[in-house]
Design a protein around this motif. Sequence first.
Motif, PDB file in Angstrom:
ATOM      1  N   HIS A   8      61.330  48.445  53.580  1.00  0.00           N
ATOM      2  CA  HIS A   8      60.693  47.120  53.481  1.00  0.00           C
ATOM      3  C   HIS A   8      61.324  46.243  54.558  1.00  0.00           C
ATOM      4  CE1 HIS A   8      60.992  48.896  49.465  1.00  0.00           C
ATOM      5  NE2 HIS A   8      62.262  48.563  49.465  1.00  0.00           N
ATOM      6  N   ALA A  65      79.959  51.432  54.944  1.00  0.00           N
ATOM      7  CA  ALA A  65      80.393  50.758  56.178  1.00  0.00           C
ATOM      8  C   ALA A  65      80.666  49.284  55.903  1.00  0.00           C
ATOM      9  CB  ALA A  65      79.324  50.916  57.264  1.00  0.00           C
ATOM     10  N   CYS A 102      63.626  50.848  45.810  1.00  0.00           N
ATOM     11  CA  CYS A 102      64.909  51.354  45.298  1.00  0.00           C
ATOM     12  C   CYS A 102      64.936  51.335  43.778  1.00  0.00           C
ATOM     13  CB  CYS A 102      66.066  50.529  45.856  1.00  0.00           C
ATOM     14  SG  CYS A 102      65.956  48.780  45.431  1.00  0.00           S
ATOM     15  N   GLU A 132      67.460  60.984  45.645  1.00  0.00           N
ATOM     16  CA  GLU A 132      66.617  59.766  45.695  1.00  0.00           C
ATOM     17  C   GLU A 132      65.453  60.080  46.640  1.00  0.00           C
ATOM     18  OE1 GLU A 132      68.185  56.396  47.782  1.00  0.00           O
ATOM     19  OE2 GLU A 132      66.951  54.982  46.661  1.00  0.00           O
ATOM     20  N   ILE A 180      71.696  43.381  57.193  1.00  0.00           N
ATOM     21  CA  ILE A 180      71.166  44.688  57.609  1.00  0.00           C
ATOM     22  C   ILE A 180      70.001  45.001  56.681  1.00  0.00           C
ATOM     23  CG2 ILE A 180      71.720  47.153  57.872  1.00  0.00           C
ATOM     24  CD1 ILE A 180      73.582  45.677  59.620  1.00  0.00           C
ATOM     25  N   PRO A 187      66.465  47.527  55.481  1.00  0.00           N
ATOM     26  CA  PRO A 187      66.016  48.929  55.446  1.00  0.00           C
ATOM     27  C   PRO A 187      64.627  49.128  56.047  1.00  0.00           C
ATOM     28  CG  PRO A 187      65.617  47.924  53.321  1.00  0.00           C
ATOM     29  CD  PRO A 187      66.202  46.838  54.197  1.00  0.00           C
ATOM     30  N   ASN A 232      70.134  42.775  61.702  1.00  0.00           N
ATOM     31  CA  ASN A 232      70.170  44.042  62.438  1.00  0.00           C
ATOM     32  C   ASN A 232      69.258  44.982  61.640  1.00  0.00           C
ATOM     33  OD1 ASN A 232      71.780  45.201  64.785  1.00  0.00           O
ATOM     34  ND2 ASN A 232      72.014  46.848  63.295  1.00  0.00           N
ATOM     35  N   TYR A 250      64.476  41.345  47.284  1.00  0.00           N
ATOM     36  CA  TYR A 250      64.473  42.663  47.935  1.00  0.00           C
ATOM     37  C   TYR A 250      65.887  43.169  48.161  1.00  0.00           C
ATOM     38  CZ  TYR A 250      59.551  43.332  48.260  1.00  0.00           C
ATOM     39  OH  TYR A 250      58.237  43.575  47.914  1.00  0.00           O
ATOM     40  N   SER A 251      66.873  42.411  47.696  1.00  0.00           N
ATOM     41  CA  SER A 251      68.265  42.870  47.816  1.00  0.00           C
ATOM     42  C   SER A 251      68.909  42.772  46.438  1.00  0.00           C
ATOM     43  CB  SER A 251      69.037  42.013  48.829  1.00  0.00           C
ATOM     44  OG  SER A 251      68.460  42.169  50.118  1.00  0.00           O
ATOM     45  N   ALA A 294      75.351  46.659  64.911  1.00  0.00           N
ATOM     46  CA  ALA A 294      75.754  46.316  63.541  1.00  0.00           C
ATOM     47  C   ALA A 294      77.268  46.119  63.492  1.00  0.00           C
ATOM     48  CB  ALA A 294      75.342  47.422  62.574  1.00  0.00           C
ATOM     49  N   PRO A 304      72.004  52.080  47.274  1.00  0.00           N
ATOM     50  CA  PRO A 304      70.950  52.985  46.820  1.00  0.00           C
ATOM     51  C   PRO A 304      70.832  53.056  45.302  1.00  0.00           C
ATOM     52  CG  PRO A 304      72.907  54.223  47.400  1.00  0.00           C
ATOM     53  CD  PRO A 304      73.201  52.788  47.736  1.00  0.00           C
ATOM     54  N   THR A 309      71.387  45.854  52.923  1.00  0.00           N
ATOM     55  CA  THR A 309      70.418  46.443  51.990  1.00  0.00           C
ATOM     56  C   THR A 309      70.071  47.816  52.539  1.00  0.00           C
ATOM     57  OG1 THR A 309      69.586  44.230  51.528  1.00  0.00           O
ATOM     58  CG2 THR A 309      68.210  46.080  50.834  1.00  0.00           C
ATOM     59  N   GLY A 310      70.463  48.870  51.844  1.00  0.00           N
ATOM     60  CA  GLY A 310      70.205  50.210  52.364  1.00  0.00           C
ATOM     61  C   GLY A 310      70.893  51.270  51.537  1.00  0.00           C
TER      62      GLY A 310
HETATM   63  P1  NAD Z   1      69.319  53.539  55.418  1.00  0.00           P
HETATM   64  O1  NAD Z   1      70.594  53.533  54.653  1.00  0.00           O
HETATM   65  O2  NAD Z   1      68.976  54.699  56.236  1.00  0.00           O
HETATM   66  O3  NAD Z   1      69.290  52.266  56.399  1.00  0.00           O
HETATM   67  C1  NAD Z   1      69.476  50.951  55.920  1.00  0.00           C
HETATM   68  C2  NAD Z   1      69.992  50.088  57.052  1.00  0.00           C
HETATM   69  O4  NAD Z   1      71.366  50.408  57.287  1.00  0.00           O
HETATM   70  C3  NAD Z   1      69.280  50.318  58.383  1.00  0.00           C
HETATM   71  O5  NAD Z   1      69.164  49.092  59.063  1.00  0.00           O
HETATM   72  C4  NAD Z   1      70.229  51.254  59.124  1.00  0.00           C
HETATM   73  O6  NAD Z   1      70.077  51.153  60.515  1.00  0.00           O
HETATM   74  C5  NAD Z   1      71.558  50.712  58.659  1.00  0.00           C
HETATM   75  N1  NAD Z   1      72.708  51.618  58.712  1.00  0.00           N
HETATM   76  C6  NAD Z   1      72.776  52.895  58.274  1.00  0.00           C
HETATM   77  N2  NAD Z   1      74.040  53.368  58.419  1.00  0.00           N
HETATM   78  C7  NAD Z   1      74.773  52.362  58.947  1.00  0.00           C
HETATM   79  C8  NAD Z   1      76.141  52.219  59.330  1.00  0.00           C
HETATM   80  N3  NAD Z   1      77.019  53.207  59.197  1.00  0.00           N
HETATM   81  N4  NAD Z   1      76.540  51.018  59.835  1.00  0.00           N
HETATM   82  C9  NAD Z   1      75.663  50.002  59.963  1.00  0.00           C
HETATM   83  N5  NAD Z   1      74.363  50.073  59.627  1.00  0.00           N
HETATM   84  C10 NAD Z   1      73.924  51.250  59.126  1.00  0.00           C
HETATM   85  O7  NAD Z   1      68.193  53.243  54.327  1.00  0.00           O
HETATM   86  P2  NAD Z   1      66.609  53.124  54.489  1.00  0.00           P
HETATM   87  O8  NAD Z   1      66.024  54.467  54.555  1.00  0.00           O
HETATM   88  O9  NAD Z   1      66.296  52.137  55.543  1.00  0.00           O
HETATM   89  O10 NAD Z   1      66.273  52.458  53.083  1.00  0.00           O
HETATM   90  C11 NAD Z   1      66.294  53.199  51.887  1.00  0.00           C
HETATM   91  C12 NAD Z   1      67.615  53.088  51.166  1.00  0.00           C
HETATM   92  O11 NAD Z   1      67.927  51.720  50.919  1.00  0.00           O
HETATM   93  C13 NAD Z   1      67.544  53.743  49.798  1.00  0.00           C
HETATM   94  O12 NAD Z   1      68.767  54.368  49.528  1.00  0.00           O
HETATM   95  C14 NAD Z   1      67.290  52.570  48.863  1.00  0.00           C
HETATM   96  O13 NAD Z   1      67.718  52.783  47.547  1.00  0.00           O
HETATM   97  C15 NAD Z   1      68.112  51.499  49.525  1.00  0.00           C
HETATM   98  N6  NAD Z   1      67.618  50.164  49.186  1.00  0.00           N
HETATM   99  C16 NAD Z   1      68.339  49.416  48.321  1.00  0.00           C
HETATM  100  C17 NAD Z   1      67.876  48.161  47.963  1.00  0.00           C
HETATM  101  C18 NAD Z   1      68.625  47.304  47.009  1.00  0.00           C
HETATM  102  O14 NAD Z   1      68.211  46.168  46.803  1.00  0.00           O
HETATM  103  N7  NAD Z   1      69.686  47.760  46.388  1.00  0.00           N
HETATM  104  C19 NAD Z   1      66.678  47.669  48.490  1.00  0.00           C
HETATM  105  C20 NAD Z   1      65.976  48.470  49.384  1.00  0.00           C
HETATM  106  C21 NAD Z   1      66.444  49.729  49.729  1.00  0.00           C
END
Ligand code: NAD
Length: 477
Positions: free
Chosen positions: A144, A230, A275, A370, A139, A141, A166, A444-445, A207, A243, A222-223
Amino acid sequence: MQIDEKLIRNVVEQVLTRLGTGGDVAPVGGGYQGRLGLFTDANQAAAAAREAFERLSRCTLADRKRIVDHIRRIATDQRVELGTMEMEETKIGRLPHKIDKLIGAASVPGVEFMRSEVFSGDHGLSVIERAPFGVICAITPVTHSLPTITCNAINMISSGNTIVFNPHPSGRRIAAEGVRRFNEAIYGDLGIDNLLCVITEPTLESADILFKHRDINLICVTGGAAVARAAMQQPKRAIVAGPGNPPVVVDETADLDRAARSIILGGAYDNNLLCIAEKQVFAVDSIFDKLMAAMERAGAVRLNASEIQALTKAAISTVGEGDKKHDVAHKDFIGKDAAVLARAAGKNIAPETEMIFGETDESNPFVPVEQMMPFVPFVRCRNVDEAIEKARISEHGFRHTAIIHSTNVHNMTKMGKALDTTIFVKNGACVAGLGNGGEGYGSYSIAGPTGEGITTPLTFTRERRCTMVDDLRILGK
Ligand code: NAD
C-alpha cells in the motif's frame, strides 16, 4: 467502475518523464521551496523537511487542518487515477481495492484527534500538551504505497511533524506522484513546500542515511521483519509497524455463513495484501465440513489435496541455509488473483473469483508463511482449545491481528488472552478492526512490536507539561 485507461496511461507517462529529472532540480530561492517534495538525495530531503518543519511550527492549528484537508481531498477526488497508477506500477492486488484504500487512508484521524490533558488541584493547574517530534523518516511498503503515505502524512502533519518518505522501490513512482500532488496543493494555498518529502530513487542506503541523520527525530517503519529489525537497531526512537500472519478460529457456536462471508471479505481484499488479512483458518471438527460448504456458498472455490500440493510447489519457495532455512511466498504469486493461483494448481476458475481455499494440516507452508495470496488453508481441529493453540503458533508471536467466529464469550476470552494481539476481531472481517464494518478509526501503520498500536496523530507526539503553581484553578478554596 468506468476507467479511462488511455488517460491513465498518459498521466503515468508524464509522471515518469517528470520523475526522471524531478529529483535533480536545483533548490529554488536559496532554500528548497518549489521542489514539491521530490528528492534523489536523502541529505537534501532531510534538510528540506527540517526547513518545512520550522515553517509549520509557525502555523496555527487551523492551518494544519487546511493542509490535511488538501491531502484528504486529493486522495479522495483523484483516487481512480492514483489507484490505477499504483496498480500499474506495483502489479499486485486488485484495482477496485487500490482505489478504495485511498478513501480509507484519507479518513484516518487528523487535527481533530489532538487533545491535551489537565490536572487541576489545590496546587494550581498543570497542562500536558502534545508536541511534534520534528522530522520523521517513514518507510512504506509496496503493498500500500500511496495509502500508507497518505495515512502517515495526515497523522504526522496533524501533530505538527514533517516527513521524509523512503518508499518501497517497487512503489516509488506512485509515492512520488502522490507527494508531488499533495505538496503542490499545500504550497499553492499556504506557501509552504516540502511538508512531505520523498526519495524518488529509494534504496537501503538512502534509508540508512535517513535513519542516522541528525535532522531526523523519529523513525516510523511499516513493513516486514527485515525493516522492523533495522529500525529497532537504530540509536533513536522507532515506531515499528511490523509483519503479521493473522489466524482465524471458528468454533462450533459460530454463524458459519457469516464466518465464511467475513473470511472472504477480509482475506480476499486486495488479494490478501493487508497485514491484518485472514491468512489461515483453524475450525473445529464438528462444523468443519459445514464451514467448507459455507465458503463455497459464499463464492470461494475449493481446491482438492493434489491441487493444493501443486499450488504449494509453485507459490512457496525455500530460502536460506542451515538453521536459517525457511519458506517464503514466491514473488510471482504475491497479491495475484485467485484465478492465477488456481491455474498454478491446475484448475480453471472464473476470473472474478475472489478466493480459493482448501483443507491442509498445519505443516503446509501456507499456514506459517505470511503468504499475501487469496488462497487460505483450513486446518481441522479436535476442539476449540486445539484451534486456539494452533492459531497461536501460526501467528509466530507477532501479536498483530487475530480473528474468532464464535458466540461463546468464554472461547473469545481464551483466544484473546492466548494470542495477545494488537487487533482482535470477533464475528467480523479483519477490516472491522480498523473501523471498516466495526467501530473505531483506521490506520495503515499498526505498531505492534513497539506497542503504539493503531497509529494516530497522538502517536507521533512528545508530551510537554506546563505547570502553574497555586493559581488558575477556579474551583473551591
Ligand atoms: P518489505 O519488508 O519488503 O518492505 C517494506 C519497506 O521496508 C520497503 O520500503 C523496503 O524497501 C524497506 N526495507 C526492507 N528492508 C529494509 C532494511 N533492512 N532497511 C531499510 N529499509 C528496508 O515489505 P512489503 O512487501 O513492502 O510489505 C509487506 C510487509 O509489510 C508484510 O510483512 C506486512 O505484514 C507488513 N505490513 C505491516 C503493516 C502494519 O501496519 N503492521 C502494514 C502494511 C504492511
